[in-house]
Design a protein around this motif. Structure first.
Motif, PDB file in Angstrom:
ATOM      1  N   ILE A   7      -4.867  92.297  36.881  1.00  0.00           N
ATOM      2  CA  ILE A   7      -4.686  92.536  35.452  1.00  0.00           C
ATOM      3  C   ILE A   7      -5.762  91.740  34.711  1.00  0.00           C
ATOM      4  CG2 ILE A   7      -3.145  92.215  33.465  1.00  0.00           C
ATOM      5  CD1 ILE A   7      -1.996  94.261  35.316  1.00  0.00           C
ATOM      6  N   ASP A   8      -6.438  92.383  33.787  1.00  0.00           N
ATOM      7  CA  ASP A   8      -7.432  91.709  32.947  1.00  0.00           C
ATOM      8  C   ASP A   8      -6.714  91.254  31.676  1.00  0.00           C
ATOM      9  OD1 ASP A   8      -9.502  90.862  31.365  1.00  0.00           O
ATOM     10  OD2 ASP A   8     -10.732  92.649  31.652  1.00  0.00           O
ATOM     11  N   LEU A  26       2.754  96.745  25.096  1.00  0.00           N
ATOM     12  CA  LEU A  26       1.523  96.174  25.642  1.00  0.00           C
ATOM     13  C   LEU A  26       0.501  97.267  25.914  1.00  0.00           C
ATOM     14  CD1 LEU A  26       2.795  93.799  28.468  1.00  0.00           C
ATOM     15  CD2 LEU A  26       2.127  93.168  26.180  1.00  0.00           C
ATOM     16  N   ILE A  27      -0.740  96.919  25.748  1.00  0.00           N
ATOM     17  CA  ILE A  27      -1.839  97.743  26.245  1.00  0.00           C
ATOM     18  C   ILE A  27      -2.486  96.907  27.338  1.00  0.00           C
ATOM     19  CG2 ILE A  27      -4.008  98.866  25.694  1.00  0.00           C
ATOM     20  CD1 ILE A  27      -2.908  99.134  22.803  1.00  0.00           C
ATOM     21  N   VAL A  28      -2.294  97.348  28.581  1.00  0.00           N
ATOM     22  CA  VAL A  28      -2.703  96.569  29.743  1.00  0.00           C
ATOM     23  C   VAL A  28      -3.944  97.195  30.369  1.00  0.00           C
ATOM     24  CG1 VAL A  28      -1.988  95.742  32.017  1.00  0.00           C
ATOM     25  CG2 VAL A  28      -0.325  95.886  30.174  1.00  0.00           C
ATOM     26  N   LYS A  29      -4.929  96.364  30.660  1.00  0.00           N
ATOM     27  CA  LYS A  29      -6.141  96.774  31.376  1.00  0.00           C
ATOM     28  C   LYS A  29      -6.108  96.110  32.743  1.00  0.00           C
ATOM     29  CE  LYS A  29      -7.969  98.750  27.712  1.00  0.00           C
ATOM     30  NZ  LYS A  29      -8.214 100.153  27.605  1.00  0.00           N
ATOM     31  N   ALA A  30      -6.445  96.882  33.781  1.00  0.00           N
ATOM     32  CA  ALA A  30      -6.420  96.351  35.144  1.00  0.00           C
ATOM     33  C   ALA A  30      -7.588  96.919  35.937  1.00  0.00           C
ATOM     34  CB  ALA A  30      -5.106  96.697  35.829  1.00  0.00           C
ATOM     35  N   ASP A  31      -8.043  96.147  36.916  1.00  0.00           N
ATOM     36  CA  ASP A  31      -9.126  96.571  37.798  1.00  0.00           C
ATOM     37  C   ASP A  31      -8.614  96.641  39.225  1.00  0.00           C
ATOM     38  OD1 ASP A  31     -11.094  96.612  35.771  1.00  0.00           O
ATOM     39  OD2 ASP A  31     -11.346  94.442  35.956  1.00  0.00           O
ATOM     40  N   ALA A  32      -9.052  97.672  39.953  1.00  0.00           N
ATOM     41  CA  ALA A  32      -8.760  97.799  41.377  1.00  0.00           C
ATOM     42  C   ALA A  32     -10.097  97.999  42.079  1.00  0.00           C
ATOM     43  CB  ALA A  32      -7.843  98.974  41.639  1.00  0.00           C
TER      44      ALA A  32
END
Length: 187
Positions: A117-118, A76-82
């Motif tokens: 998680i986006d 997986l290539i995971v994009k996330a925002d905090a």
């Protein structure tokens, strides 16, 4: 006579296969239909001032080891925002002191508003030997990524950056209200 019969059977077989192929490929395509009953469940007053947003990327290989089946894996290539924020609902009049042309304001301690998680920006890059376990495997991988992102956010300098950004927001705002001496600090 037998040859003519075989040619007829062969011709009918070819026509049936071509017909089946065309029907599957171009035939009646399924349509989807949804019915919703959307209700407002809760309304909340918000007072969190979002001051900084970090974007994380995680490349994750998740494996599911099984004694009876081949090991399944997903990449997986995971994009996330905090997001770091200050909860202004915790601010009260005793946190603000005005003396002449000077003001001191004590802001609440910065906090992490959320880590999310986006899923639209994240991608399943590859799966191996997943077969019917793919949905479960991908779900496990996203949960693992979410835990790792939370851990990384807690180790980052997001709260320090939130404090700095709060000072950069509040100081000019208070100076614009006519205060020449501004002191912004935190609990």
């Amino acid at each position: 006579m037998m040859m003519k019969f075989l040619k007829t059977i062969l011709f009918i077989g070819v026509v049936v296969v071509i017909g089946w192929f065309l029907l599957v490929r171009y035939g009646n395509r399924p349509t989807s239909e949804s019915k919703h009953q959307l209700l407002i469940e809760r309304i909340e007053a918000m007072g969190k001032l979002e001051l900084v947003k970090y974007r994380f990327s995680d490349v994750l290989e998740h494996k599911n080891v099984s004694a009876y089946l081949p090991d399944a894996s997903v990449l997986l290539i995971v994009k996330a925002d905090a997001v770091g924020c200050v909860d202004l609902t915790k601010l009260s009049p005793h946190n603000i002191e005005v003396i002449g042309d000077s003001v001191s304001i004590q802001l609440p301690t910065p906090e992490i508003c959320y880590v999310k998680i986006d899923h639209e920006a994240s991608k399943v890059y590859d799966t191996k030997m997943a077969f019917f376990r793919e949905a479960t495997l991908v779900d496990e991988a996203f949960k693992s990524a979410e835990k790792e992102v939370y851990k990384e956010v807690r180790n980052s300098d997001i709260l320090r950056q939130t404090k700095e950004n709060a000072i950069h927001v509040f100081k000019p705002l208070l100076e614009g209200l006519g205060f020449s001496k501004v002191n912004v600090y935190f609990e």
